[in-house]
Design a protein around this motif. Structure first.
Motif, mmCIF file in Angstrom:
data_model
loop_
_atom_site.group_PDB
_atom_site.id
_atom_site.type_symbol
_atom_site.label_atom_id
_atom_site.label_comp_id
_atom_site.label_asym_id
_atom_site.label_seq_id
_atom_site.Cartn_x
_atom_site.Cartn_y
_atom_site.Cartn_z
ATOM 1 N N MET A 138 4.003 -6.233 6.611
ATOM 2 C CA MET A 138 2.771 -5.159 5.941
ATOM 3 C C MET A 138 3.191 -3.712 6.264
ATOM 4 O O MET A 138 3.616 -3.368 7.429
ATOM 5 N N GLU A 139 2.949 -2.828 5.087
ATOM 6 C CA GLU A 139 3.375 -1.502 5.309
ATOM 7 C C GLU A 139 2.506 -0.596 4.558
ATOM 8 O O GLU A 139 2.096 -0.879 3.257
ATOM 9 N N TRP A 140 1.979 0.581 5.123
ATOM 10 C CA TRP A 140 1.141 1.352 4.310
ATOM 11 C C TRP A 140 2.194 2.338 3.459
ATOM 12 O O TRP A 140 3.093 2.937 4.047
ATOM 13 N N LEU A 141 1.840 2.212 2.072
ATOM 14 C CA LEU A 141 2.823 2.934 1.078
ATOM 15 C C LEU A 141 1.963 3.967 0.417
ATOM 16 O O LEU A 141 0.757 3.475 0.027
ATOM 17 N N ASP A 142 2.612 5.052 0.015
ATOM 18 C CA ASP A 142 1.839 6.019 -0.856
ATOM 19 C C ASP A 142 1.965 5.575 -2.347
ATOM 20 O O ASP A 142 3.132 5.623 -2.964
ATOM 21 N N ILE A 143 0.953 5.288 -2.826
ATOM 22 C CA ILE A 143 0.805 4.889 -4.341
ATOM 23 C C ILE A 143 0.835 5.916 -5.051
ATOM 24 O O ILE A 143 1.650 5.600 -6.305
ATOM 25 N N ASP A 144 0.767 7.173 -4.555
ATOM 26 C CA ASP A 144 1.003 8.286 -5.504
ATOM 27 C C ASP A 144 2.825 8.491 -5.821
ATOM 28 O O ASP A 144 3.174 9.337 -6.702
ATOM 29 N N GLN A 145 3.616 7.919 -5.118
ATOM 30 C CA GLN A 145 4.930 8.012 -5.050
ATOM 31 C C GLN A 145 5.597 7.200 -5.916
ATOM 32 O O GLN A 145 6.724 7.032 -6.175
ATOM 33 N N VAL A 146 4.713 6.000 -6.522
ATOM 34 C CA VAL A 146 5.166 5.075 -7.633
ATOM 35 C C VAL A 146 5.642 5.647 -8.815
ATOM 36 O O VAL A 146 4.977 6.479 -9.340
ATOM 37 N N GLN A 147 7.089 5.390 -9.034
ATOM 38 C CA GLN A 147 7.420 5.634 -10.496
ATOM 39 C C GLN A 147 7.271 4.743 -11.405
ATOM 40 O O GLN A 147 7.614 3.678 -10.889
ATOM 41 N N MET A 148 7.557 4.769 -12.720
ATOM 42 C CA MET A 148 7.684 4.032 -13.681
ATOM 43 C C MET A 148 9.234 3.602 -13.464
ATOM 44 O O MET A 148 9.928 4.598 -13.475
ATOM 45 N N SER A 149 9.436 2.278 -13.724
ATOM 46 C CA SER A 149 10.749 1.695 -13.637
ATOM 47 C C SER A 149 11.758 2.288 -14.925
ATOM 48 O O SER A 149 11.073 1.929 -16.035
ATOM 49 N N THR A 150 12.826 2.505 -14.699
ATOM 50 C CA THR A 150 13.710 2.698 -15.836
ATOM 51 C C THR A 150 14.944 1.898 -15.821
ATOM 52 O O THR A 150 15.596 1.292 -16.858
ATOM 53 N N ALA A 151 15.207 1.224 -14.538
ATOM 54 C CA ALA A 151 16.097 0.379 -14.551
ATOM 55 C C ALA A 151 15.809 -1.208 -14.284
ATOM 56 O O ALA A 151 16.830 -2.067 -14.001
ATOM 57 N N ALA A 152 14.722 -1.619 -14.193
ATOM 58 C CA ALA A 152 14.134 -2.865 -14.136
ATOM 59 C C ALA A 152 14.586 -3.957 -15.202
ATOM 60 O O ALA A 152 14.566 -3.563 -16.278
ATOM 61 N N PRO A 153 15.200 -4.981 -14.771
ATOM 62 C CA PRO A 153 15.435 -5.809 -15.809
ATOM 63 C C PRO A 153 14.189 -6.358 -16.716
ATOM 64 O O PRO A 153 13.294 -6.434 -16.395
ATOM 65 N N ASP A 154 14.676 -6.714 -17.942
ATOM 66 C CA ASP A 154 13.600 -7.156 -18.937
ATOM 67 C C ASP A 154 12.818 -8.449 -18.505
ATOM 68 O O ASP A 154 11.610 -8.151 -18.730
#
Length: 177
Positions: A125-141
């Protein structure tokens, strides 16, 4: 603790209070980080996880004539839960190795539907900053419909921590295939 003289007289309280003040409140939201068989790292929000299990493979009962994504069923305190290879579901060419003492299973739930997602390895488990999430441009279809976005861990090496949407996974039409 009650029998200690410091408790009754209040001595030592200032020392303890200063320790508590040093603790910082976590920033962001709590997430579970894990890997699938190919080595790709993903995260799920803790709020969508019912529990994390580590059953032996013989506790997962294979079911004939179902989707090849499903490993079988698991009895969790009297409730039958389908267990799926999350990597295969996401289009990973490497199937989950079930020839080991325990299989990591993340049970996700929405309304009355619970599904066990079998993964290669759970990081924790880890605390992650949700504001740093970016839309993916390289994710497989094959992964894109189930992503909320990604955190860039190392831009030069193209290392990403992809945030999955457990509701989209649960409601997917891929289970009927």
């Amino acid at each position: 603790m009650v029998g200690k003289p410091d408790f009754l007289t209040g001595r030592g309280y200032d020392d303890q209070a200063s320790e508590f003040q040093e603790l910082e409140s976590p920033e962001g939201e709590l997430h579970l980080r894990f890997y699938i068989s190919s080595g790709s790292e993903f995260a799920l929000p803790a709020t969508g996880i019912r529990e994390v299990l580590a059953p032996s493979p013989d506790r997962i009962t294979p079911v004939p004539n179902v989707s090849p994504l499903l490993l079988g069923t698991l009895n969790v305190r009297g409730r039958v839960v389908w267990v799926a290879d999350l990597g295969q579901f996401l289009g990973d060419p490497v199937p989950l190795n079930t020839d080991r003492p325990e299989i990591s299973v993340i049970a996700v739930e929405d309304q009355d539907i619970m599904l066990g997602l079998a993964v290669d390895r759970i990081v924790g488990m880890e605390w992650l900053d949700i504001d740093q999430v970016q839309m993916s441009t390289a994710a497989p279809d094959s992964v894109a419909p189930f992503l909320r976005g990604e955190w860039v861990l190392n831009g030069q090496d193209s290392q990403f921590l992809r945030l999955l949407d457990q509701i989209a996974i649960l409601r997917s039409a891929r289970w009927a295939a």
